[in-house]
Motif scaffolding. Structure first.
Motif, PDB file in Angstrom:
ATOM      1  N   PRO A 170      37.082  33.224  40.642  1.00  0.00           N
ATOM      2  CA  PRO A 170      36.675  34.636  40.733  1.00  0.00           C
ATOM      3  C   PRO A 170      37.537  35.448  41.701  1.00  0.00           C
ATOM      4  CG  PRO A 170      35.006  33.154  41.680  1.00  0.00           C
ATOM      5  CD  PRO A 170      36.018  32.304  40.995  1.00  0.00           C
ATOM      6  N   GLU A 171      38.062  34.760  42.726  1.00  0.00           N
ATOM      7  CA  GLU A 171      38.922  35.458  43.693  1.00  0.00           C
ATOM      8  C   GLU A 171      40.180  35.988  42.982  1.00  0.00           C
ATOM      9  OE1 GLU A 171      38.921  33.160  47.344  1.00  0.00           O
ATOM     10  OE2 GLU A 171      40.985  33.838  47.682  1.00  0.00           O
ATOM     11  N   LEU A 172      40.814  35.131  42.189  1.00  0.00           N
ATOM     12  CA  LEU A 172      42.025  35.558  41.472  1.00  0.00           C
ATOM     13  C   LEU A 172      41.685  36.498  40.317  1.00  0.00           C
ATOM     14  CD1 LEU A 172      44.079  32.228  41.436  1.00  0.00           C
ATOM     15  CD2 LEU A 172      44.449  34.224  42.878  1.00  0.00           C
ATOM     16  N   GLU A 173      40.576  36.224  39.634  1.00  0.00           N
ATOM     17  CA  GLU A 173      40.171  37.110  38.517  1.00  0.00           C
ATOM     18  C   GLU A 173      40.102  38.557  38.987  1.00  0.00           C
ATOM     19  OE1 GLU A 173      36.111  36.601  37.157  1.00  0.00           O
ATOM     20  OE2 GLU A 173      36.312  38.168  35.641  1.00  0.00           O
ATOM     21  N   ASN A 174      39.561  38.741  40.179  1.00  0.00           N
ATOM     22  CA  ASN A 174      39.311  40.098  40.684  1.00  0.00           C
ATOM     23  C   ASN A 174      40.339  40.561  41.719  1.00  0.00           C
ATOM     24  OD1 ASN A 174      36.684  40.736  39.327  1.00  0.00           O
ATOM     25  ND2 ASN A 174      36.186  38.766  40.278  1.00  0.00           N
ATOM     26  N   HIS A 175      41.485  39.878  41.797  1.00  0.00           N
ATOM     27  CA  HIS A 175      42.504  40.247  42.783  1.00  0.00           C
ATOM     28  C   HIS A 175      43.040  41.655  42.466  1.00  0.00           C
ATOM     29  CE1 HIS A 175      46.271  40.199  45.017  1.00  0.00           C
ATOM     30  NE2 HIS A 175      45.737  39.223  45.740  1.00  0.00           N
ATOM     31  N   PRO A 176      43.308  42.471  43.513  1.00  0.00           N
ATOM     32  CA  PRO A 176      43.801  43.836  43.274  1.00  0.00           C
ATOM     33  C   PRO A 176      45.079  43.917  42.432  1.00  0.00           C
ATOM     34  CG  PRO A 176      43.350  43.474  45.618  1.00  0.00           C
ATOM     35  CD  PRO A 176      43.039  42.191  44.917  1.00  0.00           C
ATOM     36  N   LEU A 177      45.838  42.826  42.349  1.00  0.00           N
ATOM     37  CA  LEU A 177      47.038  42.844  41.495  1.00  0.00           C
ATOM     38  C   LEU A 177      46.683  43.013  40.021  1.00  0.00           C
ATOM     39  CD1 LEU A 177      49.475  39.976  42.596  1.00  0.00           C
ATOM     40  CD2 LEU A 177      49.951  42.429  42.512  1.00  0.00           C
ATOM     41  N   PHE A 178      45.403  42.720  39.686  1.00  0.00           N
ATOM     42  CA  PHE A 178      44.995  42.760  38.276  1.00  0.00           C
ATOM     43  C   PHE A 178      43.869  43.773  38.085  1.00  0.00           C
ATOM     44  CE2 PHE A 178      45.971  38.345  39.561  1.00  0.00           C
ATOM     45  CZ  PHE A 178      47.235  38.289  39.017  1.00  0.00           C
ATOM     46  N   PRO A 179      44.236  45.044  37.898  1.00  0.00           N
ATOM     47  CA  PRO A 179      43.208  46.083  37.785  1.00  0.00           C
ATOM     48  C   PRO A 179      42.251  45.855  36.611  1.00  0.00           C
ATOM     49  CG  PRO A 179      45.444  46.993  37.536  1.00  0.00           C
ATOM     50  CD  PRO A 179      45.599  45.547  37.842  1.00  0.00           C
ATOM     51  N   ASP A 180      42.735  45.150  35.559  1.00  0.00           N
ATOM     52  CA  ASP A 180      41.849  44.848  34.412  1.00  0.00           C
ATOM     53  C   ASP A 180      41.255  43.443  34.536  1.00  0.00           C
ATOM     54  OD1 ASP A 180      42.428  47.289  33.235  1.00  0.00           O
ATOM     55  OD2 ASP A 180      44.208  46.476  32.232  1.00  0.00           O
ATOM     56  N   ARG A 181      41.346  42.855  35.711  1.00  0.00           N
ATOM     57  CA  ARG A 181      40.962  41.457  35.960  1.00  0.00           C
ATOM     58  C   ARG A 181      41.886  40.521  35.164  1.00  0.00           C
ATOM     59  NH1 ARG A 181      34.860  40.480  34.898  1.00  0.00           N
ATOM     60  NH2 ARG A 181      35.164  41.805  33.073  1.00  0.00           N
ATOM     61  N   THR A 182      41.727  39.243  35.362  1.00  0.00           N
ATOM     62  CA  THR A 182      42.567  38.296  34.604  1.00  0.00           C
ATOM     63  C   THR A 182      41.817  36.998  34.361  1.00  0.00           C
ATOM     64  OG1 THR A 182      44.743  37.218  34.500  1.00  0.00           O
ATOM     65  CG2 THR A 182      43.679  37.237  36.656  1.00  0.00           C
ATOM     66  N   ASN A 183      42.227  36.275  33.330  1.00  0.00           N
ATOM     67  CA  ASN A 183      41.775  34.900  33.136  1.00  0.00           C
ATOM     68  C   ASN A 183      42.640  34.016  34.027  1.00  0.00           C
ATOM     69  OD1 ASN A 183      39.896  35.227  30.707  1.00  0.00           O
ATOM     70  ND2 ASN A 183      41.745  36.266  30.000  1.00  0.00           N
ATOM     71  N   VAL A 184      42.055  32.939  34.529  1.00  0.00           N
ATOM     72  CA  VAL A 184      42.746  32.118  35.538  1.00  0.00           C
ATOM     73  C   VAL A 184      42.814  30.662  35.058  1.00  0.00           C
ATOM     74  CG1 VAL A 184      42.628  31.305  37.930  1.00  0.00           C
ATOM     75  CG2 VAL A 184      41.855  33.624  37.371  1.00  0.00           C
ATOM     76  N   GLU A 185      44.036  30.118  34.966  1.00  0.00           N
ATOM     77  CA  GLU A 185      44.192  28.727  34.542  1.00  0.00           C
ATOM     78  C   GLU A 185      44.903  27.923  35.624  1.00  0.00           C
ATOM     79  OE1 GLU A 185      45.216  31.234  32.332  1.00  0.00           O
ATOM     80  OE2 GLU A 185      43.520  31.058  30.976  1.00  0.00           O
TER      81      GLU A 185
END
Ligand SMILES: N[C@@H](CCC[C@H](N)C(=O)O)C(=O)O
Length: 271
Positions: A170-185
């Motif tokens: 969730p930390e990476l999903e919601n990181h400010p670098l990704f304004p649309d959020r991201t899937n994390v693998e």
């Protein structure tokens, strides 16, 4: 007034969705229904909701809603299950089907045994917006961004069992670098062209598998010289084979599609 909505629960490598044929059962508020029906204790329990519909550009359309109600552009595992659904429920007798998604038209090739579709190959199109992220002091790794219509952030590590996915996902999903959020693998090379991957999905959390995520992982492995153009991606719920076709530049994903059960939702509405 009573409304009945028939649905089918299906999964692709353990990535489970509720499938509704909207030509028979229109869903007015899919965002709300995805949240309500995906809940494990008070709903049906799933990673989200997939709506199958008509299209003026393709044989069928697909819309995918995550468990938090957000709509995504594409679903790899879901597209294989849509292929199985439309064939086995007699909506088509074609074994090559075009599917209209928010990320463009995808081509499904069904592998049929008797009357059953067990595996499907999907032409997922070309990967986009690839790039490296060096996290420097924040995290002890480097990640690769890949869009498969939806955004993915792939990180290769030496030992995937050491990754605390419920925390870092969730930390990476919601990181400010990704304004649309991201899937994390997170992924680990476990053999020649064999990748073990775990996923934290945008809008659904940890899932057993992610088709677009497997494509993004295989692409990232190739870009980083960790695997060839064709690799197997082993996820918690199953394995898919991903091939990056040199001539077309397209990603071909082959994997299972499985029906779990049919059900009906009976909604009582005040008239
Ligand atoms: N599990 C899917 C992807 C579903 C959408 C994703 N969580 C997003 O928000 O982009 C797959 O198999 O590709």
């Amino acid at each position: 007034m009573t409304t009945i909505i028939k649905f089918t629960k299906m999964h692709g490598a353990g990535n489970d969705y509720i499938y509704v044929d909207t030509t028979r059962y229109p869903i007015a508020d899919p965002e709300k229904k995805a949240i309500e029906w995906s809940k494990f204790h008070t709903g049906i329990g799933s990673d989200g909701l997939i709506l199958i519909g008509v299209s003026d550009k393709a044989d069928f359309s697909m819309r995918i809603f995550n468990a938090d109600g957000s709509e995504a552009m594409m679903c790899g595992n879901g597209s294989r299950c849509v292929g199985k659904y439309v064939y086995e429920y007699g909506l088509t007798d074609k074994t090559e089907i075009t599917l209209d998604t928010l990320s463009g038209i995808k081509i499904l090739k069904l592998q049929v045994e008797g009357k059953t579709v067990n595996t499907v190959t999907v032409d997922m199109g070309s990967p986009q917006e690839t790039g490296e992220i060096d996290w420097r002091k924040k995290y002890p790794f480097q990640s690769t961004k890949v869009s498969m219509g939806n955004p993915h952030l792939v990180t290769f590590v030496d030992d995937i069992t050491r990754i605390n996915l419920p925390e870092i996902g969730p930390e990476l999903e919601n990181h400010p670098l990704f304004p649309d959020r991201t899937n994390v693998e997170f992924a680990q090379i476990v053999g020649k062209d064999t990748i073990r991957m775990r996923v934290w999905e945008r809008g659904s959390g940890i899932t057993q598998a992610c088709g677009t995520g497997a494509c993004a992982t295989a692409v990232a492995a190739f870009i980083n010289g960790l695997a060839g153009r064709k690799s197997d991606v082993i996820m918690d719920g199953g394995t898919v084979t991903i091939e990056w076709d040199e001539t077309s530049g397209h990603i071909l994903m082959t994997g299972p599609a499985t029906k779990v059960f049919d059900g009906e939702i009976v909604e009582e509405m005040e008239s």
